[in-house]
Design a protein around this motif. Structure first.
Motif, PDB file in Angstrom:
ATOM      1  N   ILE A  64      46.466  45.411  31.604  1.00 16.60           N
ATOM      2  CA  ILE A  64      47.225  44.385  32.321  1.00 16.60           C
ATOM      3  C   ILE A  64      48.430  45.106  32.914  1.00 16.60           C
ATOM      4  N   LEU A  65      48.458  45.217  34.235  1.00 21.09           N
ATOM      5  CA  LEU A  65      49.482  46.013  34.902  1.00 21.09           C
ATOM      6  C   LEU A  65      50.825  45.292  34.978  1.00 21.09           C
ATOM      7  N   THR A  66      50.813  43.966  35.012  1.00 20.14           N
ATOM      8  CA  THR A  66      52.036  43.182  35.107  1.00 20.14           C
ATOM      9  C   THR A  66      52.614  42.997  33.713  1.00 20.14           C
ATOM     10  N   ARG A  67      53.875  43.408  33.542  1.00 22.56           N
ATOM     11  CA  ARG A  67      54.532  43.257  32.243  1.00 22.56           C
ATOM     12  C   ARG A  67      55.896  42.641  32.434  1.00 22.56           C
ATOM     13  N   PRO A  68      56.377  41.832  31.545  1.00 24.58           N
ATOM     14  CA  PRO A  68      55.691  41.392  30.331  1.00 24.58           C
ATOM     15  C   PRO A  68      54.578  40.401  30.670  1.00 24.58           C
ATOM     16  N   VAL A  69      53.628  40.278  29.748  1.00 27.57           N
ATOM     17  CA  VAL A  69      52.514  39.361  29.913  1.00 27.57           C
ATOM     18  C   VAL A  69      52.995  37.967  29.514  1.00 27.57           C
ATOM     19  N   THR A  70      53.119  37.088  30.507  1.00 32.11           N
ATOM     20  CA  THR A  70      53.604  35.731  30.256  1.00 32.11           C
ATOM     21  C   THR A  70      52.713  34.719  30.960  1.00 32.11           C
ATOM     22  N   MET A  72      51.714  31.482  33.285  1.00 34.48           N
ATOM     23  CA  MET A  72      52.038  30.938  34.601  1.00 34.48           C
ATOM     24  C   MET A  72      52.593  31.969  35.584  1.00 34.48           C
ATOM     25  N   VAL A  73      52.335  33.245  35.322  1.00 35.39           N
ATOM     26  CA  VAL A  73      52.726  34.331  36.224  1.00 35.39           C
ATOM     27  C   VAL A  73      51.455  35.087  36.586  1.00 35.39           C
ATOM     28  N   PRO A  74      51.192  35.324  37.876  1.00 31.73           N
ATOM     29  CA  PRO A  74      49.999  36.107  38.232  1.00 31.73           C
ATOM     30  C   PRO A  74      50.064  37.502  37.603  1.00 31.73           C
ATOM     31  N   LEU A  75      48.985  37.882  36.939  1.00 30.91           N
ATOM     32  CA  LEU A  75      48.903  39.168  36.250  1.00 30.91           C
ATOM     33  C   LEU A  75      47.858  40.041  36.938  1.00 30.91           C
ATOM     34  N   ASP A  76      48.260  41.231  37.351  1.00 29.40           N
ATOM     35  CA  ASP A  76      47.317  42.189  37.930  1.00 29.40           C
ATOM     36  C   ASP A  76      46.609  42.911  36.792  1.00 29.40           C
ATOM     37  N   ILE A  77      45.291  43.003  36.901  1.00 30.35           N
ATOM     38  CA  ILE A  77      44.509  43.674  35.860  1.00 30.35           C
ATOM     39  C   ILE A  77      43.660  44.776  36.479  1.00 30.35           C
ATOM     40  N   MET A  78      43.395  45.800  35.676  1.00 31.03           N
ATOM     41  CA  MET A  78      42.574  46.932  36.100  1.00 31.03           C
ATOM     42  C   MET A  78      41.560  47.215  34.998  1.00 31.03           C
ATOM     43  N   VAL A  79      40.319  47.415  35.385  1.00 30.81           N
ATOM     44  CA  VAL A  79      39.245  47.769  34.460  1.00 30.81           C
ATOM     45  C   VAL A  79      38.662  49.105  34.904  1.00 30.81           C
ATOM     46  N   ASN A  80      38.535  50.017  33.967  1.00 31.60           N
ATOM     47  CA  ASN A  80      37.895  51.312  34.209  1.00 31.60           C
ATOM     48  C   ASN A  80      36.634  51.397  33.374  1.00 31.60           C
ATOM     49  N   GLN A 144      23.884  43.638  30.573  1.00 32.37           N
ATOM     50  CA  GLN A 144      25.334  43.483  30.631  1.00 32.37           C
ATOM     51  C   GLN A 144      25.956  44.293  29.511  1.00 32.37           C
ATOM     52  N   THR A 145      27.073  44.947  29.830  1.00 32.17           N
ATOM     53  CA  THR A 145      27.864  45.619  28.817  1.00 32.17           C
ATOM     54  C   THR A 145      29.177  44.871  28.750  1.00 32.17           C
ATOM     55  N   LEU A 146      29.595  44.505  27.537  1.00 33.44           N
ATOM     56  CA  LEU A 146      30.801  43.690  27.427  1.00 33.44           C
ATOM     57  C   LEU A 146      31.727  44.186  26.339  1.00 33.44           C
ATOM     58  N   ALA A 147      32.998  43.798  26.503  1.00 32.51           N
ATOM     59  CA  ALA A 147      34.029  44.172  25.533  1.00 32.51           C
ATOM     60  C   ALA A 147      35.019  43.028  25.418  1.00 32.51           C
ATOM     61  N   ASN A 148      35.428  42.727  24.183  1.00 35.35           N
ATOM     62  CA  ASN A 148      36.397  41.661  23.914  1.00 35.35           C
ATOM     63  C   ASN A 148      37.745  42.272  23.559  1.00 35.35           C
ATOM     64  N   PHE A 149      38.786  41.792  24.232  1.00 39.07           N
ATOM     65  CA  PHE A 149      40.148  42.239  23.987  1.00 39.07           C
ATOM     66  C   PHE A 149      40.996  41.023  23.657  1.00 39.07           C
ATOM     67  N   GLU A 150      41.752  41.071  22.571  1.00 38.29           N
ATOM     68  CA  GLU A 150      42.625  39.956  22.204  1.00 38.29           C
ATOM     69  C   GLU A 150      44.089  40.342  22.384  1.00 38.29           C
ATOM     70  N   PHE A 151      44.883  39.337  22.753  1.00 34.57           N
ATOM     71  CA  PHE A 151      46.310  39.557  22.942  1.00 34.57           C
ATOM     72  C   PHE A 151      47.046  38.227  22.852  1.00 34.57           C
ATOM     73  N   SER A 152      48.349  38.295  22.701  1.00 39.09           N
ATOM     74  CA  SER A 152      49.190  37.097  22.648  1.00 39.09           C
ATOM     75  C   SER A 152      50.114  37.072  23.850  1.00 39.09           C
ATOM     76  N   ALA A 153      50.458  35.869  24.282  1.00 36.72           N
ATOM     77  CA  ALA A 153      51.395  35.693  25.394  1.00 36.72           C
ATOM     78  C   ALA A 153      52.168  34.407  25.199  1.00 36.72           C
ATOM     79  N   ARG A 154      53.371  34.371  25.755  1.00 32.93           N
ATOM     80  CA  ARG A 154      54.219  33.179  25.715  1.00 32.93           C
ATOM     81  C   ARG A 154      54.186  32.482  27.051  1.00 32.93           C
TER      82      ARG A 154
END
Length: 154
Positions: A64-70, A72-80, A144-154
């Motif tokens: 997640i390129l946009t920090r802090p992760v909050t 109602m804010v657009p977050l830019d993401i990158m997947v490699n 399909q190849t998949l991966a689950n990532f968990e995180f918290s945000a306010r």
């Protein structure tokens, strides 16, 4: 009477053969896709850094390129992707402890065929902090190849 029974038997046999042929030809579209889940380190916090899920041959990294992760804010993401020849990549986002629906984001390829990007916005939660699960799904060939990532945000 015997001719009528043969006629019904032939029709039943023809319908059965057509049904089997239809299942053989179209069955792969009705059956669940061949999924390969990758494992991510449980101590990696995607809201703080890029995290990578891998097995012995392939990997999916999410950042997640946009920090802090909050919320109602657009977050830019990158997947490699590593050793995954994806035709398209999606990110499914859903709440872990509270159902907030499933938000699906189609990612766009960059000039690098192993890199995909997109934007997502987290819904606001009335409890303050929300636990999220982001599932990256790389679609390729008939699997399909998949991966689950968990995180918290306010």
């Amino acid at each position: 009477m015997q001719t009528t029974n043969r006629y019904h038997l032939l029709i039943a046999l023809a319908v059965t053969c057509c049904g089997l042929l239809l299942v053989l030809l179209l069955g792969r579209h009705w059956l669940p896709a061949n999924n390969t889940p990758l494992s991510v380190s449980p101590d990696c916090d995607i809201s703080q850094q890029a995290c990578t899920a891998r097995d012995s041959q392939q990997a999916i990294a999410l950042e997640i390129l946009t920090r802090p992760v909050t919320s109602m804010v657009p977050l830019d993401i990158m997947v490699n992707l590593e050793n995954i020849p994806a035709q398209n990549v999606t990110l499914n986002l859903q709440g872990v402890d509270m159902y907030m629906g499933i938000h699906q984001v189609a990612l766009s390829p960059t000039t690098n065929p192993a890199q995909w990007q997109g934007e997502l916005t987290l819904a606001i939660c009335t409890t303050g902090e929300m636990r999220w699960q982001a599932t990256v799904i790389a679609h390729h060939a008939d699997k399909q190849t998949l991966a689950n990532f968990e995180f918290s945000a306010r």
